[in-house]
Write an enzyme that holds these catalytic residues in place. Structure first.
Site, PDB file in Angstrom:
ATOM      1  CD  GLU A 151      -2.626  -1.368   2.578  1.00 60.24           C
ATOM      2  OE1 GLU A 151      -2.867  -0.599   3.364  1.00 60.24           O
ATOM      3  OE2 GLU A 151      -3.499  -2.634   2.586  1.00 60.24           O
ATOM      4  CD  GLU A 195      -4.689  -7.880   2.033  1.00 58.61           C
ATOM      5  OE1 GLU A 195      -5.585  -7.128   2.318  1.00 58.61           O
ATOM      6  OE2 GLU A 195      -3.362  -7.837   1.934  1.00 58.61           O
TER       7      GLU A 195
HETATM    8  O1  9MR Z   1      -7.388  -8.115   8.636  1.00 60.52           O
HETATM    9  C1  9MR Z   1      -6.601  -7.456   9.188  1.00 60.52           C
HETATM   10  C2  9MR Z   1      -6.971  -6.920  10.509  1.00 60.52           C
HETATM   11  O2  9MR Z   1      -7.352  -8.036  11.342  1.00 60.52           O
HETATM   12  C3  9MR Z   1      -5.917  -5.903  11.176  1.00 60.52           C
HETATM   13  O3  9MR Z   1      -6.683  -5.419  12.127  1.00 60.52           O
HETATM   14  C4  9MR Z   1      -5.626  -4.888  10.238  1.00 60.52           C
HETATM   15  C5  9MR Z   1      -4.453  -3.927  10.734  1.00 60.52           C
HETATM   16  O4  9MR Z   1      -3.486  -4.704  10.937  1.00 60.52           O
HETATM   17  O5  9MR Z   1      -5.034  -5.395   9.003  1.00 60.52           O
HETATM   18  C6  9MR Z   1      -6.037  -6.315   8.221  1.00 60.52           C
HETATM   19  O6  9MR Z   1      -5.436  -6.881   7.198  1.00 60.52           O
HETATM   20  C7  9MR Z   1      -5.159  -5.692   6.203  1.00 60.52           C
HETATM   21  C8  9MR Z   1      -3.886  -6.418   5.433  1.00 60.52           C
HETATM   22  O7  9MR Z   1      -2.926  -6.687   6.269  1.00 60.52           O
HETATM   23  C9  9MR Z   1      -3.415  -5.143   4.313  1.00 60.52           C
HETATM   24  N1  9MR Z   1      -4.509  -5.002   3.235  1.00 60.52           N
HETATM   25  C10 9MR Z   1      -5.849  -4.516   3.998  1.00 60.52           C
HETATM   26  C11 9MR Z   1      -6.137  -5.492   4.951  1.00 60.52           C
HETATM   27  C12 9MR Z   1      -7.539  -5.002   5.622  1.00 60.52           C
HETATM   28  O8  9MR Z   1      -7.412  -3.893   6.376  1.00 60.52           O
END
Ligand code: 9MR
Length: 375
Positions: free
Chosen positions: A162, A267
């Site tokens: 990102e 994802e």
């Molecule tokens: O699904 C993840 C959630 O449990 C966490 O709280 C969050 C922050 O670390 O991250 C989520 O996963 C993210 C991923 O790592 C990167 N892309 C966006 C995802 C959704 O926020």
């Protein structure tokens, strides 16, 4: 007699607790990964409850239906490297071991990300931004240590996550503020030094947008132009019932592939709730309103049908482009596990994943498995 009764009873209990998905767990019963075959890896993100072995129903589904796993959270730098001189590998070790024991391709997520960044990483003891030289050293040490620990055991890493905004500009993250865009090639270089055989990926959300798409293509070309390794672009694939447009998603797949990399849907999930906004930046939250949470007791048939049709459409798109798509990963096992229950509004009941809260495959998944096992 007594033994037979006990076996029968445990079968009934398992059925009751874990649902139809468990029935599919029996040997020789068709699976999602079987239906996909070798067209691409069928992946899923695991949470720490699962890697610790607590959510046994989910683990059965994972073993049966998926051949690739990724850590939803436990490899992020705030988790794995909470203090400068302290790493915590406990959960990540479990994840990697689980993948190995079950013959799965393990994916590392993620090395450099502005979010879930430990507080110490980009500042000195007074809270002031560190110099470019210090940040480079910290990045190098972090990447060498984490990638080095799992050398030869992780198929590929989301190296940078990102880094680009929706308008195609560089995200003004602490990494960018200190090092400019140079932090990206550096991260790829360090990762390659630490495990020359690991695949390396750039991963982002909102990849259907034209401005971001163009910038990602530019980034891939820049990395390749400098002789750095980049194997694939990860399109996160956080979707809703009204975004993205399938044509835009397809255009991005084709554009990334023509820049000379593979594509992964890293994802995947699709919210069934009213769209508040289309981003996945976890700081962009919105206050709860009852109207934002219309289906706390279950999805109406019409919405469920629309969701299943749209998921199938996207899955068909992934299959259509399986010459360039090498992995499709769901962002969680069951609806209950999904981050979407709390984003962008805290406390909603969402239905974004391939298995429901009773560990049952959703209709489009069932259909996919059944159609492909008849052949
Ligand atoms: O699904 C993840 C959630 O449990 C966490 O709280 C969050 C922050 O670390 O991250 C989520 O996963 C993210 C991923 O790592 C990167 N892309 C966006 C995802 C959704 O926020």
């Amino acid at each position: 007699m007594k033994l037979k009764y006990t076996v029968l009873l445990s079968a009934i209990c398992l059925w009751g607790t874990c649902g139809y998905g468990i029935q599919l767990s029996a040997q020789n019963v068709p699976s999602l990964k079987g239906a996909v075959g070798d067209r691409f890896l069928t992946g899923v993100a695991l949470n720490v409850n699962q890697t610790a072995g607590h959510d046994t129903c989910a683990l059965r589904l994972v073993k049966r239906h998926f051949n690739s796993i990724v850590a939803e959270n436990c490899m992020k730098s705030a988790e794995i490297h909470p203090e400068e001189n302290r790493y915590d590998f406990a959960d990540a070790d479990k994840l990697v071991r689980f993948g190995e024991e079950n013959g799965m391709a393990v994916i590392g997520h993620c090395l450099v990300w502005h979010s879930q960044l430990p507080r110490w990483f980009c500042v000195d003891e007074k809270g002031k931004k560190v110099s470019p030289e210090i940040l480079k050293e910290r990045m190098k040490k972090h990447i060498h240590t984490v990638v080095g620990r799992y050398k030869g055991r992780i198929k590929g890493w989301d190296v940078v996550n990102e880094a680009i905004e929706g308008d195609g500009s560089w995200r003004k993250s602490p990494y960018y503020e200190i090092l400019g865009e140079e932090f990206i090639p550096l991260a790829f270089q360090y990762a390659h030094e630490a495990d020359p055989d690991a695949e390396l990926y750039y991963n982002d959300y909102g990849m259907d947008g034209q401005a971001k798409r163009n910038k990602v293509v530019e980034l891939v070309r820049m990395l390749k132009g400098r002789g750095l390794r980049i194997d694939a672009v990860g399109m996160q694939g956080h979707m809703g019932l009204d975004y993205p447009q399938i044509e835009d998603f397809e255009a991005s797949i084709l554009n990334f592939a023509s820049a000379g990399v593979k594509v992964m849907v890293t994802e995947w999930d699709m919210s069934a709730l009213p769209t508040i906004h289309t981003g996945a930046n976890i700081s962009e939250t919105v206050a709860y309103k009852k109207s934002f949470n219309p289906y706390p007791e279950g999805l109406p048939d019409s919405v469920s049908q629309a969701w299943n049709n749209r998921m199938k459409e996207f899955f068909d798109l992934f299959l259509k482009h399986s010459d360039v798509i090498t992995r499709v990963t769901a962002w969680g096992v069951t609806d209950d596990d999904s981050w979407k229950n709390n984003f962008p509004v805290l406390g909603r009941v969402d239905y974004p994943l391939l298995f429901d809260r009773h560990y049952e495959p959703k209709p489009f998944v069932k259909e996919l498995i059944e159609n492909n096992s008849e052949k």
